[in-house]
Design a protein around this motif. Structure first.
Motif, PDB file in Angstrom:
ATOM      1  N   ALA A 132      22.595 -46.531  96.695  1.00 28.32           N
ATOM      2  CA  ALA A 132      22.510 -45.856  97.786  1.00 28.32           C
ATOM      3  C   ALA A 132      22.733 -46.503  99.141  1.00 28.32           C
ATOM      4  CB  ALA A 132      21.229 -44.926  98.029  1.00 28.32           C
ATOM      5  N   ASP A 133      23.297 -47.688  99.064  1.00 27.58           N
ATOM      6  CA  ASP A 133      23.506 -48.637 100.359  1.00 27.58           C
ATOM      7  C   ASP A 133      24.362 -48.135 101.170  1.00 27.58           C
ATOM      8  OD1 ASP A 133      24.179 -50.620 101.838  1.00 27.58           O
ATOM      9  OD2 ASP A 133      23.794 -52.245 100.310  1.00 27.58           O
ATOM     10  N   ARG A 134      23.757 -47.690 102.471  1.00 27.87           N
ATOM     11  CA  ARG A 134      24.488 -47.198 103.670  1.00 27.87           C
ATOM     12  C   ARG A 134      25.716 -48.094 103.984  1.00 27.87           C
ATOM     13  NH1 ARG A 134      20.221 -46.805 107.710  1.00 27.87           N
ATOM     14  NH2 ARG A 134      19.011 -47.848 106.498  1.00 27.87           N
ATOM     15  N   LEU A 135      26.139 -49.077 103.764  1.00 21.41           N
ATOM     16  CA  LEU A 135      27.259 -49.999 103.967  1.00 21.41           C
ATOM     17  C   LEU A 135      28.118 -49.547 102.986  1.00 21.41           C
ATOM     18  CD1 LEU A 135      26.096 -53.408 105.284  1.00 21.41           C
ATOM     19  CD2 LEU A 135      26.955 -51.704 106.549  1.00 21.41           C
ATOM     20  N   ARG A 136      28.126 -48.902 101.761  1.00 22.22           N
ATOM     21  CA  ARG A 136      28.781 -48.633 100.945  1.00 22.22           C
ATOM     22  C   ARG A 136      29.532 -47.448 101.430  1.00 22.22           C
ATOM     23  NH1 ARG A 136      26.958 -49.815  94.556  1.00 22.22           N
ATOM     24  NH2 ARG A 136      27.245 -52.044  94.704  1.00 22.22           N
ATOM     25  N   ALA A 137      28.952 -46.730 102.163  1.00 25.94           N
ATOM     26  CA  ALA A 137      29.380 -45.319 102.418  1.00 25.94           C
ATOM     27  C   ALA A 137      30.097 -44.458 101.490  1.00 25.94           C
ATOM     28  CB  ALA A 137      30.534 -45.609 103.365  1.00 25.94           C
ATOM     29  N   ILE A 138      29.309 -44.299 100.363  1.00 26.66           N
ATOM     30  CA  ILE A 138      29.459 -43.275  99.136  1.00 26.66           C
ATOM     31  C   ILE A 138      28.889 -42.115  99.314  1.00 26.66           C
ATOM     32  CG2 ILE A 138      29.406 -42.896  96.635  1.00 26.66           C
ATOM     33  CD1 ILE A 138      30.048 -46.054  96.336  1.00 26.66           C
ATOM     34  N   ASP A 139      29.454 -40.829  99.413  1.00 25.40           N
ATOM     35  CA  ASP A 139      28.605 -39.781  99.391  1.00 25.40           C
ATOM     36  C   ASP A 139      28.412 -39.484  98.047  1.00 25.40           C
ATOM     37  OD1 ASP A 139      27.728 -37.387 100.460  1.00 25.40           O
ATOM     38  OD2 ASP A 139      29.683 -36.496 100.842  1.00 25.40           O
ATOM     39  N   TRP A 140      27.340 -39.561  97.392  1.00 32.89           N
ATOM     40  CA  TRP A 140      26.649 -39.366  96.218  1.00 32.89           C
ATOM     41  C   TRP A 140      26.349 -37.963  96.123  1.00 32.89           C
ATOM     42  CZ3 TRP A 140      27.743 -42.615  92.554  1.00 32.89           C
ATOM     43  CH2 TRP A 140      27.693 -44.045  92.864  1.00 32.89           C
ATOM     44  N   PRO A 141      26.658 -37.152  95.263  1.00 30.13           N
ATOM     45  CA  PRO A 141      26.268 -35.872  95.163  1.00 30.13           C
ATOM     46  C   PRO A 141      24.723 -35.542  94.774  1.00 30.13           C
ATOM     47  CG  PRO A 141      27.260 -36.352  92.980  1.00 30.13           C
ATOM     48  CD  PRO A 141      27.407 -37.431  94.107  1.00 30.13           C
ATOM     49  N   THR A 142      24.173 -34.493  95.643  1.00 31.97           N
ATOM     50  CA  THR A 142      22.956 -34.204  95.452  1.00 31.97           C
ATOM     51  C   THR A 142      22.540 -33.014  94.759  1.00 31.97           C
ATOM     52  OG1 THR A 142      22.952 -33.048  97.655  1.00 31.97           O
ATOM     53  CG2 THR A 142      22.312 -35.550  97.673  1.00 31.97           C
ATOM     54  N   THR A 143      23.655 -32.224  94.413  1.00 33.88           N
ATOM     55  CA  THR A 143      23.400 -31.048  93.716  1.00 33.88           C
ATOM     56  C   THR A 143      24.341 -30.963  92.642  1.00 33.88           C
ATOM     57  OG1 THR A 143      24.823 -29.720  95.146  1.00 33.88           O
ATOM     58  CG2 THR A 143      22.293 -29.457  95.557  1.00 33.88           C
ATOM     59  N   ALA A 144      23.956 -30.332  91.470  1.00 31.70           N
ATOM     60  CA  ALA A 144      24.847 -30.076  90.211  1.00 31.70           C
ATOM     61  C   ALA A 144      25.708 -28.990  90.413  1.00 31.70           C
ATOM     62  CB  ALA A 144      23.897 -30.090  88.913  1.00 31.70           C
ATOM     63  N   ARG A 145      26.599 -28.890  89.720  1.00 25.43           N
ATOM     64  CA  ARG A 145      27.624 -27.800  89.618  1.00 25.43           C
ATOM     65  C   ARG A 145      27.008 -26.390  89.641  1.00 25.43           C
ATOM     66  NH1 ARG A 145      31.768 -30.192  85.568  1.00 25.43           N
ATOM     67  NH2 ARG A 145      32.695 -31.884  87.046  1.00 25.43           N
ATOM     68  N   ASP A 146      25.795 -26.201  88.913  1.00 25.06           N
ATOM     69  CA  ASP A 146      25.122 -25.204  88.997  1.00 25.06           C
ATOM     70  C   ASP A 146      23.969 -24.811  90.176  1.00 25.06           C
ATOM     71  OD1 ASP A 146      22.907 -26.726  88.574  1.00 25.06           O
ATOM     72  OD2 ASP A 146      22.427 -25.783  86.482  1.00 25.06           O
ATOM     73  N   GLY A 147      24.023 -25.742  90.979  1.00 23.10           N
ATOM     74  CA  GLY A 147      23.333 -25.789  92.338  1.00 23.10           C
ATOM     75  C   GLY A 147      21.839 -26.414  92.297  1.00 23.10           C
ATOM     76  N   SER A 148      21.503 -26.686  91.043  1.00 25.57           N
ATOM     77  CA  SER A 148      20.269 -27.471  90.730  1.00 25.57           C
ATOM     78  C   SER A 148      20.180 -28.975  91.338  1.00 25.57           C
ATOM     79  CB  SER A 148      19.918 -27.630  89.305  1.00 25.57           C
ATOM     80  OG  SER A 148      20.728 -28.299  88.702  1.00 25.57           O
ATOM     81  N   PRO A 149      19.208 -29.432  91.696  1.00 23.94           N
ATOM     82  CA  PRO A 149      19.019 -30.591  92.551  1.00 23.94           C
ATOM     83  C   PRO A 149      19.369 -31.757  91.418  1.00 23.94           C
ATOM     84  CG  PRO A 149      16.883 -29.907  92.470  1.00 23.94           C
ATOM     85  CD  PRO A 149      17.864 -28.637  92.182  1.00 23.94           C
ATOM     86  N   LEU A 150      19.886 -33.149  91.967  1.00 22.12           N
ATOM     87  CA  LEU A 150      20.225 -33.982  91.191  1.00 22.12           C
ATOM     88  C   LEU A 150      19.359 -35.182  91.364  1.00 22.12           C
ATOM     89  CD1 LEU A 150      24.093 -34.434  91.138  1.00 22.12           C
ATOM     90  CD2 LEU A 150      22.569 -33.562  89.201  1.00 22.12           C
ATOM     91  N   THR A 151      18.509 -35.753  90.710  1.00 26.23           N
ATOM     92  CA  THR A 151      17.814 -36.972  90.972  1.00 26.23           C
ATOM     93  C   THR A 151      18.468 -38.223  90.078  1.00 26.23           C
ATOM     94  OG1 THR A 151      16.428 -36.425  89.055  1.00 26.23           O
ATOM     95  CG2 THR A 151      15.808 -35.718  90.998  1.00 26.23           C
ATOM     96  N   TYR A 152      18.298 -39.218  90.814  1.00 21.90           N
ATOM     97  CA  TYR A 152      18.840 -40.593  90.066  1.00 21.90           C
ATOM     98  C   TYR A 152      17.852 -41.537  89.604  1.00 21.90           C
ATOM     99  CZ  TYR A 152      23.103 -38.999  92.428  1.00 21.90           C
ATOM    100  OH  TYR A 152      24.332 -38.297  92.643  1.00 21.90           O
TER     101      TYR A 152
END
Length: 54
Positions: free
Chosen positions: A4-24
């Motif tokens: 999740a490093d901000r300098l990488r600037a990757i927009d990681w998904p926060t929700t699954a296709r079904d709308g449920s929240p994702l946790t890493y």
């Protein structure tokens, strides 16, 4: 470097296709890894130079 490093600037998904929240789930090794800024500051990363320059 952490995923999740901000300098990488990757927009990681926060929700699954079904709308449920994702946790890493990160390993202890990944959690302890320096951020990109920290690695740069500590000199842990290679410095790329133009050919012929010193």
């Amino acid at each position: 470097m952490g995923f999740a490093d901000r300098l990488r600037a990757i927009d990681w998904p926060t929700t699954a296709r079904d709308g449920s929240p994702l946790t890493y789930e990160l390993s202890d090794k990944d959690t302890a890894a320096p951020t990109l800024a920290e690695a740069l500051e500590r000199g842990d990363l290679p410095v790329l130079r133009e050919p012929g320059s010193l």
